[in-house]
Motif scaffolding. Sequence first.
Motif, PDB file in Angstrom:
ATOM      1  N   THR A   1       0.830  -1.203   0.000  1.00 12.07           N
ATOM      2  CA  THR A   1       0.000   0.000   0.000  1.00 12.07           C
ATOM      3  C   THR A   1       0.862   1.250   0.000  1.00 12.07           C
ATOM      4  O   THR A   1       0.554   2.229  -0.692  1.00 12.07           O
TER       5      THR A   1
ATOM      6  N   LYS B   1     -11.855  -6.445  -4.221  1.00 19.36           N
ATOM      7  CA  LYS B   1     -12.350  -5.072  -4.091  1.00 19.36           C
ATOM      8  C   LYS B   1     -11.984  -4.245  -5.315  1.00 19.36           C
ATOM      9  O   LYS B   1     -12.782  -3.432  -5.781  1.00 19.36           O
ATOM     10  N   ASP B   2     -10.770  -4.439  -5.843  1.00 19.93           N
ATOM     11  CA  ASP B   2     -10.367  -3.733  -7.056  1.00 19.93           C
ATOM     12  C   ASP B   2     -11.311  -4.064  -8.209  1.00 19.93           C
ATOM     13  O   ASP B   2     -11.738  -3.171  -8.952  1.00 19.93           O
TER      14      ASP B   2
ATOM     15  N   THR C   1      -6.643  -2.160  -0.938  1.00 22.21           N
ATOM     16  CA  THR C   1      -7.697  -3.082  -1.335  1.00 22.21           C
ATOM     17  C   THR C   1      -7.067  -4.367  -1.839  1.00 22.21           C
ATOM     18  O   THR C   1      -5.902  -4.414  -2.178  1.00 22.21           O
TER      19      THR C   1
ATOM     20  N   LEU D   1      -5.929   8.862   4.356  1.00 19.24           N
ATOM     21  CA  LEU D   1      -7.025   8.735   3.403  1.00 19.24           C
ATOM     22  C   LEU D   1      -6.604   7.884   2.207  1.00 19.24           C
ATOM     23  O   LEU D   1      -7.333   6.992   1.780  1.00 19.24           O
ATOM     24  N   LEU D   2      -5.414   8.134   1.681  1.00 19.81           N
ATOM     25  CA  LEU D   2      -4.928   7.336   0.553  1.00 19.81           C
ATOM     26  C   LEU D   2      -4.749   5.876   0.945  1.00 19.81           C
ATOM     27  O   LEU D   2      -5.030   4.972   0.153  1.00 19.81           O
TER      28      LEU D   2
ATOM     29  N   ASN E   1      -6.531   4.262   3.105  1.00 24.52           N
ATOM     30  CA  ASN E   1      -7.869   3.677   3.143  1.00 24.52           C
ATOM     31  C   ASN E   1      -8.385   3.375   1.738  1.00 24.52           C
ATOM     32  O   ASN E   1      -9.030   2.354   1.516  1.00 24.52           O
ATOM     33  N   ILE E   2      -8.087   4.251   0.796  1.00 24.98           N
ATOM     34  CA  ILE E   2      -8.553   4.058  -0.569  1.00 24.98           C
ATOM     35  C   ILE E   2      -7.752   2.985  -1.284  1.00 24.98           C
ATOM     36  O   ILE E   2      -8.304   2.139  -1.987  1.00 24.98           O
ATOM     37  N   LEU E   3      -6.442   2.997  -1.114  1.00 28.90           N
ATOM     38  CA  LEU E   3      -5.561   2.142  -1.910  1.00 28.90           C
ATOM     39  C   LEU E   3      -5.255   0.784  -1.289  1.00 28.90           C
ATOM     40  O   LEU E   3      -4.624  -0.046  -1.926  1.00 28.90           O
TER      41      LEU E   3
ATOM     42  N   LEU F   1     -14.725  -2.376  -7.620  1.00 26.55           N
ATOM     43  CA  LEU F   1     -14.663  -0.942  -7.907  1.00 26.55           C
ATOM     44  C   LEU F   1     -14.614  -0.679  -9.403  1.00 26.55           C
ATOM     45  O   LEU F   1     -15.275   0.226  -9.910  1.00 26.55           O
TER      46      LEU F   1
END
Length: 78
Positions: free
Chosen positions: A28, A59-60, A55, A48-49, A51-53, A63
């Motif tokens: 990550t 999940k990828d 995965t 924040l990044l 949490n977003i990245l 999304l």
Amino acid sequence: MKIVNGRWVNQQGERLTTPEEHNAFQDTLTRVKSFARGKALTNSKVQLLFNILSTDDDKDNALTSILYMDNAQLKRLF
């Protein structure tokens, strides 16, 4: 993973101890560095990044599927 008192911890608030946690962190972190493109980021932006990245492949894929849906398909999800 999250930052607590300036340290990275797992979701239970404990320090990273297992090889799997360290590998996930390194993966990550590499994604965050690539996304930041050399810009300085604050702790909150890094969190924040992360949490977003942070995965997995499932999940990828989910999304990606959602991003390709049109408005009608998205409305049917809810």
